[in-house]
Design a protein around this motif. Structure first.
Motif, PDB file in Angstrom:
ATOM      1  N   SER A 100       0.819  -1.206   0.000  1.00 22.60           N
ATOM      2  CA  SER A 100       0.000   0.000   0.000  1.00 22.60           C
ATOM      3  C   SER A 100       0.854   1.257   0.000  1.00 22.60           C
ATOM      4  CB  SER A 100      -0.903   0.010   1.237  1.00 22.60           C
ATOM      5  OG  SER A 100      -0.098   0.046   2.413  1.00 22.60           O
ATOM      6  N   ALA A 101       2.160   1.086   0.173  1.00 27.68           N
ATOM      7  CA  ALA A 101       3.051   2.245   0.239  1.00 27.68           C
ATOM      8  C   ALA A 101       3.099   2.956  -1.111  1.00 27.68           C
ATOM      9  CB  ALA A 101       4.454   1.814   0.640  1.00 27.68           C
ATOM     10  N   ARG A 102       3.286   4.279  -1.048  1.00 21.88           N
ATOM     11  CA  ARG A 102       3.392   5.052  -2.280  1.00 21.88           C
ATOM     12  C   ARG A 102       4.649   4.673  -3.044  1.00 21.88           C
ATOM     13  NH1 ARG A 102       2.735  11.363  -1.546  1.00 21.88           N
ATOM     14  NH2 ARG A 102       0.832  10.540  -0.645  1.00 21.88           N
ATOM     15  N   THR A 103       5.673   4.321  -2.305  1.00 23.74           N
ATOM     16  CA  THR A 103       6.923   3.889  -2.908  1.00 23.74           C
ATOM     17  C   THR A 103       7.647   2.942  -1.969  1.00 23.74           C
ATOM     18  OG1 THR A 103       9.075   4.589  -3.770  1.00 23.74           O
ATOM     19  CG2 THR A 103       8.153   5.869  -1.961  1.00 23.74           C
ATOM     20  N   LEU A 104       8.411   2.055  -2.539  1.00 22.14           N
ATOM     21  CA  LEU A 104       9.252   1.163  -1.738  1.00 22.14           C
ATOM     22  C   LEU A 104      10.713   1.594  -1.795  1.00 22.14           C
ATOM     23  CD1 LEU A 104       7.734  -2.350  -2.481  1.00 22.14           C
ATOM     24  CD2 LEU A 104       7.784  -1.153  -0.297  1.00 22.14           C
ATOM     25  N   SER A 105      10.939   2.771  -2.310  1.00 27.96           N
ATOM     26  CA  SER A 105      12.302   3.278  -2.390  1.00 27.96           C
ATOM     27  C   SER A 105      12.937   3.290  -1.005  1.00 27.96           C
ATOM     28  CB  SER A 105      12.298   4.694  -2.973  1.00 27.96           C
ATOM     29  OG  SER A 105      13.609   5.214  -2.999  1.00 27.96           O
ATOM     30  N   GLY A 106      14.101   2.696  -0.884  1.00 25.58           N
ATOM     31  CA  GLY A 106      14.808   2.643   0.389  1.00 25.58           C
ATOM     32  C   GLY A 106      14.532   1.391   1.196  1.00 25.58           C
ATOM     33  N   TYR A 107      13.561   0.609   0.794  1.00 28.61           N
ATOM     34  CA  TYR A 107      13.206  -0.615   1.518  1.00 28.61           C
ATOM     35  C   TYR A 107      13.919  -1.836   0.941  1.00 28.61           C
ATOM     36  CZ  TYR A 107       9.315   1.598   3.986  1.00 28.61           C
ATOM     37  OH  TYR A 107       8.553   2.389   4.798  1.00 28.61           O
ATOM     38  N   ILE A 108      13.982  -2.847   1.757  1.00 25.01           N
ATOM     39  CA  ILE A 108      14.313  -4.191   1.316  1.00 25.01           C
ATOM     40  C   ILE A 108      13.063  -5.041   1.519  1.00 25.01           C
ATOM     41  CG2 ILE A 108      15.656  -6.263   1.811  1.00 25.01           C
ATOM     42  CD1 ILE A 108      17.995  -4.462   2.540  1.00 25.01           C
ATOM     43  N   VAL A 109      12.679  -5.774   0.502  1.00 25.37           N
ATOM     44  CA  VAL A 109      11.542  -6.682   0.605  1.00 25.37           C
ATOM     45  C   VAL A 109      12.069  -8.113   0.593  1.00 25.37           C
ATOM     46  CG1 VAL A 109       9.473  -7.558  -0.534  1.00 25.37           C
ATOM     47  CG2 VAL A 109       9.895  -5.103  -0.428  1.00 25.37           C
ATOM     48  N   GLY A 110      11.656  -8.856   1.583  1.00 28.73           N
ATOM     49  CA  GLY A 110      12.113 -10.231   1.712  1.00 28.73           C
ATOM     50  C   GLY A 110      10.953 -11.212   1.658  1.00 28.73           C
ATOM     51  N   TRP A 111      11.257 -12.412   1.245  1.00 29.60           N
ATOM     52  CA  TRP A 111      10.309 -13.520   1.289  1.00 29.60           C
ATOM     53  C   TRP A 111      10.814 -14.540   2.308  1.00 29.60           C
ATOM     54  CZ3 TRP A 111       5.650 -13.944  -1.089  1.00 29.60           C
ATOM     55  CH2 TRP A 111       5.365 -13.024  -2.109  1.00 29.60           C
ATOM     56  N   PHE A 112       9.886 -15.000   3.120  1.00 32.76           N
ATOM     57  CA  PHE A 112      10.174 -16.023   4.123  1.00 32.76           C
ATOM     58  C   PHE A 112       9.160 -17.142   3.959  1.00 32.76           C
ATOM     59  CE2 PHE A 112      13.247 -13.866   6.906  1.00 32.76           C
ATOM     60  CZ  PHE A 112      13.140 -12.573   6.424  1.00 32.76           C
ATOM     61  N   TYR A 139       5.605 -15.816   3.236  1.00 32.84           N
ATOM     62  CA  TYR A 139       5.317 -14.458   3.681  1.00 32.84           C
ATOM     63  C   TYR A 139       6.269 -13.479   2.995  1.00 32.84           C
ATOM     64  CZ  TYR A 139       3.091 -16.840   7.652  1.00 32.84           C
ATOM     65  OH  TYR A 139       2.304 -17.640   8.437  1.00 32.84           O
ATOM     66  N   CYS A 140       5.756 -12.297   2.711  1.00 30.48           N
ATOM     67  CA  CYS A 140       6.649 -11.227   2.305  1.00 30.48           C
ATOM     68  C   CYS A 140       6.723 -10.212   3.439  1.00 30.48           C
ATOM     69  CB  CYS A 140       6.223 -10.570   1.005  1.00 30.48           C
ATOM     70  SG  CYS A 140       4.611  -9.768   1.000  1.00 30.48           S
ATOM     71  N   ALA A 141       7.853  -9.560   3.513  1.00 31.59           N
ATOM     72  CA  ALA A 141       8.105  -8.618   4.591  1.00 31.59           C
ATOM     73  C   ALA A 141       8.973  -7.488   4.064  1.00 31.59           C
ATOM     74  CB  ALA A 141       8.795  -9.325   5.758  1.00 31.59           C
ATOM     75  N   ALA A 142       8.974  -6.385   4.779  1.00 29.81           N
ATOM     76  CA  ALA A 142       9.758  -5.227   4.342  1.00 29.81           C
ATOM     77  C   ALA A 142      10.470  -4.596   5.523  1.00 29.81           C
ATOM     78  CB  ALA A 142       8.861  -4.191   3.666  1.00 29.81           C
ATOM     79  N   THR A 143      11.626  -4.045   5.227  1.00 27.72           N
ATOM     80  CA  THR A 143      12.386  -3.316   6.227  1.00 27.72           C
ATOM     81  C   THR A 143      13.048  -2.110   5.603  1.00 27.72           C
ATOM     82  OG1 THR A 143      14.195  -3.414   7.830  1.00 27.72           O
ATOM     83  CG2 THR A 143      14.430  -4.752   5.857  1.00 27.72           C
ATOM     84  N   ILE A 144      13.156  -1.057   6.385  1.00 30.63           N
ATOM     85  CA  ILE A 144      13.877   0.132   5.947  1.00 30.63           C
ATOM     86  C   ILE A 144      15.309   0.053   6.445  1.00 30.63           C
ATOM     87  CG2 ILE A 144      13.431   1.591   7.950  1.00 30.63           C
ATOM     88  CD1 ILE A 144      13.192   2.652   4.240  1.00 30.63           C
ATOM     89  N   GLY A 145      15.591  -1.007   7.222  1.00 28.85           N
ATOM     90  CA  GLY A 145      16.908  -1.166   7.807  1.00 28.85           C
ATOM     91  C   GLY A 145      17.869  -1.887   6.875  1.00 28.85           C
ATOM     92  N   ILE A 146      18.896  -2.468   7.461  1.00 25.76           N
ATOM     93  CA  ILE A 146      19.907  -3.153   6.676  1.00 25.76           C
ATOM     94  C   ILE A 146      19.406  -4.528   6.260  1.00 25.76           C
ATOM     95  CG2 ILE A 146      21.789  -1.919   7.823  1.00 25.76           C
ATOM     96  CD1 ILE A 146      22.279  -4.462   9.478  1.00 25.76           C
TER      97      ILE A 146
END
Length: 123
Positions: free
Chosen positions: A24-36, A95-102
């Motif tokens: 739902s985010a306007r942008t994923l710029s700066g994020y990492i998206v992971g699958w678990f 599952y998919c997940a997102a982080t703004i971290g490392i």
């Protein structure tokens, strides 16, 4: 950030599925998206990740290298996980997940999670 995983299903061994992770985010710029994925009675484990920062960095668990491909669509803010040559041991809720971290392979490193989609691979 809200995430929604979809695309799971029942497939025979050797088959393919493509999972999608919409946000739902306007942008994923700066994020990492992971699958678990998490199989019954097992801990949640890292599958793959893609970075929406810098270059086009992708990461994979050894168990899926050469079979799974993660990608991103910048216009749709969506991540895809193409899964080929599926094996019964790939059966799990994904599952998919997102982080703004490392970048990390640890689930606790991700701040936002989707609801999961079931993948079942029959032998």
């Amino acid at each position: 950030v809200q995430l929604q995983a979809s695309g799971g299903g029942l497939v025979q061994a050797g088959g393919s599925l493509r999972l999608s992770c919409a946000t739902s985010a306007r942008t994923l710029s700066g994020y990492i998206v992971g699958w678990f994925r998490q199989a019954p009675g097992k801990e949640r484990e890292f599958v793959a990740a893609v970075a929406w920062r810098g270059g086009y960095s992708t990461y994979y668990a050894d168990s899926v290298k050469g079979r799974f491909t993660i990608s991103r669509d910048n216009d749709k803010n969506t991540s895809y996980l193409q899964m080929n040559n599926l094996k019964p041991e790939d059966t799990a809720v994904y599952y998919c997940a997102a982080t703004i971290g490392i970048y990390t392979t640890q689930p606790r490193g991700y701040d936002f999670w989707g609801q999961g989609t079931q993948v079942t691979v029959s032998s």
